[in-house]
Enzyme design. Structure first.
Site, PDB file in Angstrom:
ATOM      1  N   HIS A   1      84.469  63.727   5.142  1.00  0.00           N
ATOM      2  CA  HIS A   1      84.291  64.277   3.797  1.00  0.00           C
ATOM      3  C   HIS A   1      85.210  63.567   2.808  1.00  0.00           C
ATOM      4  CE1 HIS A   1      84.960  67.655   0.745  1.00  0.00           C
ATOM      5  NE2 HIS A   1      83.693  67.342   0.617  1.00  0.00           N
TER       6      HIS A   1
ATOM      7  N   HIS B   1      89.210  70.954   3.693  1.00  0.00           N
ATOM      8  CA  HIS B   1      88.054  71.758   3.275  1.00  0.00           C
ATOM      9  C   HIS B   1      87.338  72.410   4.462  1.00  0.00           C
ATOM     10  CE1 HIS B   1      88.469  68.699  -0.062  1.00  0.00           C
ATOM     11  NE2 HIS B   1      88.567  69.837  -0.719  1.00  0.00           N
TER      12      HIS B   1
END
Lengths: 156, 830
Positions: free
Chosen positions: A84, A101
């Protein structure tokens, strides 16, 4: 992280000094990462591949998995950089989880992102057993933050 | 398995750059698109690539350029192959620091190409000739459709014309397409039997809020950074509005936004990290992440299915009893007499608190202590006495609940009671599923609107125009619905073939055949040949995101931006506005002479009320007002966009956006808040109650609720072509509590059939403690099945909004097993 990894190699293999002399990169085998016989489920081993700036995790799953190596087909390794935004993933309860995250990846399913915000699986490190030691020989997938898994700055 | 790459081409310094917005969820993340010719890629040094980034060394985590495998592909631009890189924008106020989701991160690969899975896109109009869909030119398709629509209307009237059309923003939608569709269907064809993409009628999902004077989109993303308490009510943003959660809510929860609070709050006002209240039968990912960080600042309420408005009213009663309500606001800003009605019926002022809470606990199953704690976290003054700032975000768990109207009204009234509106860090609005972009002439039907599903099932209507939606998956009681639509479309096909299908007078033959029996002519505008489109007589290929210019707003900030075209549409595909205008012109209607998307955008803009008003008067403007905005203005503003409603300063003519609404005035015509008194709890409706009694209760021992998986956008129309997503979610699945799994001897990966009187569907089992024993969660839509086969036909009589979110089911294990690529690790463990 790179220094830690180098120490880890040295500790685990006692061979690192000579092996590190060659220029690192995909297609160039890494120094031995761990002795196959000493790799235990639940005891993942950090290392770097294809160069010191690319942390990875080597682990024995305890159950065979597609593409796993070793006599039980259960040894795998993945890039430790979340696909990510590049934070280093942690190993917890048999899965990878990113502290930034919270994307999660399954080491038994090719590094599949099964929950979270990442849109690609973790790159998988290709492994071989040489003289009882595990070495990395290639990278299946692009390490986060790079546009080439070959030598940095090499381009194409 | 997913094919991987070990190299990505870099855009050269002179690559074409377009600023755009994600086509998928409500968040509306900013993306930057780079396109450049094959053979002209850039190099790794900063001066050698359009990112201006140094790729001779790895990009730094969370700070560097985000450019991953799924963010590159090759597609056609002006007829030649080009590299396409779609990467998170560096300067978006929405997805900060290049944050993004698993959906937006794959948009490059969702572009059309003849050598990738998206080759499945529709490239020409298709006409069912005999029994087979065959390619035909646009002129033939438009002429036929105009003649059939005109013939059906002349012979059977406007009520014989039915439609189901998107009304959303983002990919495929937007102001341009919505306006063209609305003008033709409402103004010129005067159609009442029109339904919105995800429901069986033409209605608002939030009349319960709008009738109070509160449009559901009145807050701004910043409010999620500033609030003291965030209430997620039937909303799971980590999975359905991901970057809104990770870029805004999470930093508030971890305390990173304290500096912003200091700047926005009153002098001396207490500042503390966020408290999170989740009201949902399911322990969602959005809850579990917060629990991992600090469980003590989370509260989870799990009301019995359908009882949320009773819970909201009970929490409100505690707020009122403890005198945490905003008496000044109620006194100054309520419509005369309406608060008494609310206090009598919703707060049940005439009954002692103990009695009200005992009733609420009996009905909702939520313990009294949790009701009281929720009230305190939402409304108890902060240390020092300042009013707490609470932001409530709700979505489908509340909207698609039992008694839609009363439920939405109860939530917004709870917020306003405590003064949680119009101030930084407050509000009560919808999270949103998709983006918005609504501008249409008024719907010509009544309120509540007719149920178009039932109308078609009953054999009424002669023509059904489906525009950018797949009701075979998405409508309630979908199994019964699609069998009936299939039978009716097949009846027309059969009738046309009975005397040999006419090639020379096809339109007349269709209208003649529709006069007898219950045949139905179906036309579908689509990107792909969906399950619904496969049953159509005429299929019209639509251009999508990145293939035609469009504009939309997101839900968290009403941020209007331009989504420009940067690749060619597949073959002959055209934007929906073009299709509607061609049909309208062929039917002889005026006012469709648009040459460009911007022509339609401006025509729509001028249909809003006059926005040359001051800031106070702007509170009454429709939420999406944008008159005066041009594409050039939006290009100039790039990722910063402009927040609607946009007004034009009466003196200078300058465009002024709106950060947050209702600080001085509500959106009602008199500017006041119109309180509403809830219905008493009536018990479950017959469609559900039948499963709670006698033999049916035994056969259907589970509650079923539904929701989304973050890898699949809606029905997966694009995502079914993304191998990594299908690896992770290869089949429709249910989440089954470990206690139920053990009792039924079911394990992760087993296949089960879930059933009730409405229908049946097969699912893969995931054993998870996300729902309590006795409740099953099912993925709502998947390319290989839909949980809506099982939902009931109940709709709220006040709104015609379905109760998608709960029904009763039984299940049985299917014999044998299927190998699976899906991880079976618990996706709710963080």
């Amino acid at each position: 992280m790179p220094d830690l990894d180098r120490r880890t190699w040295i500790k685990l293999t006692g061979l690192a000094g000579a092996a590190l002399a060659s220029k690192p990169g995909v297609g160039v085998a890494s120094p031995p990462i761990a002795r196959l016989a000493e790799l235990k489920p639940g005891r993942p081993v950090p290392f770097s591949y294809p160069d010191a700036a690319s942390p990875c995790w080597l682990m024995r799953l305890g159950a065979p998995t597609a593409g796993g190596i070793g006599p039980d087909g259960d040894v795998v390794a993945y890039s430790a950089l979340c696909t990510h935004q590049g934070c280093p993933v942690a190993v917890e309860d048999g899965r990878f989880i990113c502290p930034c995250h919270y994307s999660q990846f399954d080491p038994a399913r090719g590094g599949q992102c099964y929950q979270g915000v990442a849109s690609t699986p973790l790159p998988r490190v290709q492994l071989e057993v040489r003289d009882g030691a595990i070495v990395a020989t290639g990278m299946d997938g692009l390490v986060w933050g790079r546009v080439d898994d070959g030598p940095l700055g090499g381009g194409r | 398995m997913t094919r991987r790459v070990d190299h990505l081409p870099l855009p050269p310094p002179d690559a074409r750059v377009d600023q755009t917005v994600c086509q998928y969820c409500t968040t509306g993340c900013g993306y930057t698109v780079y396109t450049w010719p094959i053979g002209r890629s850039g190099g790794p040094k900063p001066a050698q690539n359009a990112f201006g980034a140094d790729f001779t060394r790895p990009q730094p985590a969370q700070a560097g350029v985000v450019y991953t495998e799924a963010m590159h592909s090759v597609a056609l631009q002006d007829g030649r192959a080009v590299h396409v890189a779609v990467v998170p924008a560096a300067d978006s106020p929405i997805n900060r620091k290049r944050d993004h989701s698993s959906r937006g991160g794959t948009q490059a690969r969702a572009t059309f190409a003849a050598d990738r899975p998206t080759r499945a896109r529709l490239t020409t109009p298709l006409l069912r000739i005999g029994d087979t869909l065959q390619p035909i030119p646009w002129d033939e398709a438009i002429n036929l459709l105009a003649a059939v629509v005109g013939g059906v209307r002349a012979r059977f009237g406007s009520d014989a014309l039915t439609a189901k059309a998107f009304d959303h923003g983002g990919g495929g939608g937007g102001f341009e397409n919505n306006f063209a569709i609305g003008r033709l269907l409402f103004d010129d064809l005067e159609m009442r039997y029109v339904a919105i993409h995800n429901r069986p009628a033409y209605n608002s999902e939030v009349w319960g809020s709008r009738d109070r004077g509160v449009h559901e989109l009145h807050y701004t993303a910043e409010d999620a950074r500033l609030c003291d308490t965030l209430v997620l009510w039937g909303a799971n943003p980590y999975e359905t509005a991901s970057a809104f959660y990770t870029s805004h809510m999470l930093p508030n929860f971890t305390g990173e936004t304290a500096v912003e609070k200091r700047a926005a709050f009153d002098d001396g006002e207490a500042i503390a990290p966020l408290r999170l209240v989740v009201i949902d039968p399911r322990a969602t990912a959005s809850l579990e992440i917060a629990r991992r960080i600090d469980r003590a600042r989370t509260l989870h309420l799990r009301p019995n299915p359908g009882t949320d408005y009773v819970l909201a009213d009970a929490i409100a009663r505690v707020v009122y009893e403890r005198r945490w309500h905003d008496a000044g606001m109620i006194e100054r800003r309520s419509a005369d007499g309406t608060f008494d009605d609310y206090a009598t019926k919703s707060l049940r002022r005439g009954t002692a608190l103990d009695g009200v809470l005992a009733d609420a606990t009996r009905i909702t199953g939520v313990p009294r202590a949790q009701i009281e704690q929720a009230a305190a976290w939402m409304a108890e003054p902060k240390p020092g006495g300042a009013r707490r700032r609470t932001l409530t975000l709700y979505e489908k768990g509340l909207i698609w609940n039992y008694k839609n109207y009363d439920t939405i009204a109860a939530a917004v009234q709870l917020a306003v009671l405590a003064g949680n509106i119009g101030r930084p860090g407050t509000g009560c609005g919808r999270q949103g599923g998709h983006q918005e972009g609504y501008v249409r002439p008024p719907y010509p039907g009544e309120r509540p609107p007719p149920n178009v599903d039932q109308y078609l099932i009953d054999g009424k209507g002669k023509l059904f125009w489906v525009i950018g939606t797949n009701p075979y998956r998405s409508t309630p009681r979908a199994q019964a619905y699609r069998k009936r639509i299939h039978a009716r479309t097949q009846a027309l096909t059969t009738a046309l073939g009975r005397a040999g299908e006419s090639a020379t007078r096809r339109a007349d033959a269709i209208v003649d055949a529709l006069a007898e029996g219950d045949g139905l002519f179906m036309v579908v505008n689509e990107l792909y040949l969906t399950a619904t489109a496969a049953d159509a007589h005429l299929v019209l290929p639509a251009a999508g995101w990145g293939e035609a210019d469009l504009t939309s707003i997101n839900c968290n900030s009403r941020l209007l931006r331009l989504y420009p075209a940067f690749v060619d549409p597949p073959g002959e595909a055209k934007p929906d506005w073009w299709i509607m205008a061609r049909v309208a012109r062929a039917m002889g209607f005026d006012g469709y002479g648009w040459k460009t998307a911007e022509d339609v955008f401006r025509a729509g803009g001028e249909s809003f009320p006059d926005n040359r008003v001051d800031a106070v008067a702007a509170e009454a403007l429709p939420a999406e007002t944008y008159a005066g905005v041009t594409y050039a203005e939006l290009r100039e503003r790039g990722q910063q966009g402009i927040q609607t409603p946009v007004r034009r300063d009466p003196k200078t003519g300058a465009l002024v956006g709106t950060t947050r609404r209702y600080s001085a005035r509500f959106g009602s015509s008199d500017g006041l808040f119109h309180w509403y008194g809830s219905d008493p709890w009536p018990g479950y409706p017959p469609q559900i109650q039948k499963y709670l009694e006698g033999a049916r209760a035994k056969a259907h021992p589970f509650w079923l609720t539904t929701g989304r998986n973050q890898f699949l956008w809606q029905t997966g129309y694009h995502d079914r072509h993304q191998p990594a997503k299908l690896d992770a979610v290869p089949l429709p699945y249910i989440e089954l509590n470990p206690a139920d799994a053990e009792r039924l001897k079911l394990g992760g990966g087993d296949l089960v059939e879930v059933f009730n009187d409405e229908g049946n569907a097969a699912f893969q089992v995931r054993v998870l403690d996300s729902t309590p024993p006795g409740q099953i969660f099912a993925l709502q839509y998947h390319p290989k099945g839909t949980a809506n086969a099982l939902t009931s036909a109940y709709t709220d009589p006040k709104t015609t909004i379905p109760w998608y979110k709960a029904t009763r089911v039984g299940l049985r294990k299917l014999a044998g097993e299927l190998p699976t690529t899906a991880s079976l690790l618990p996706a709710n463990r963080f």
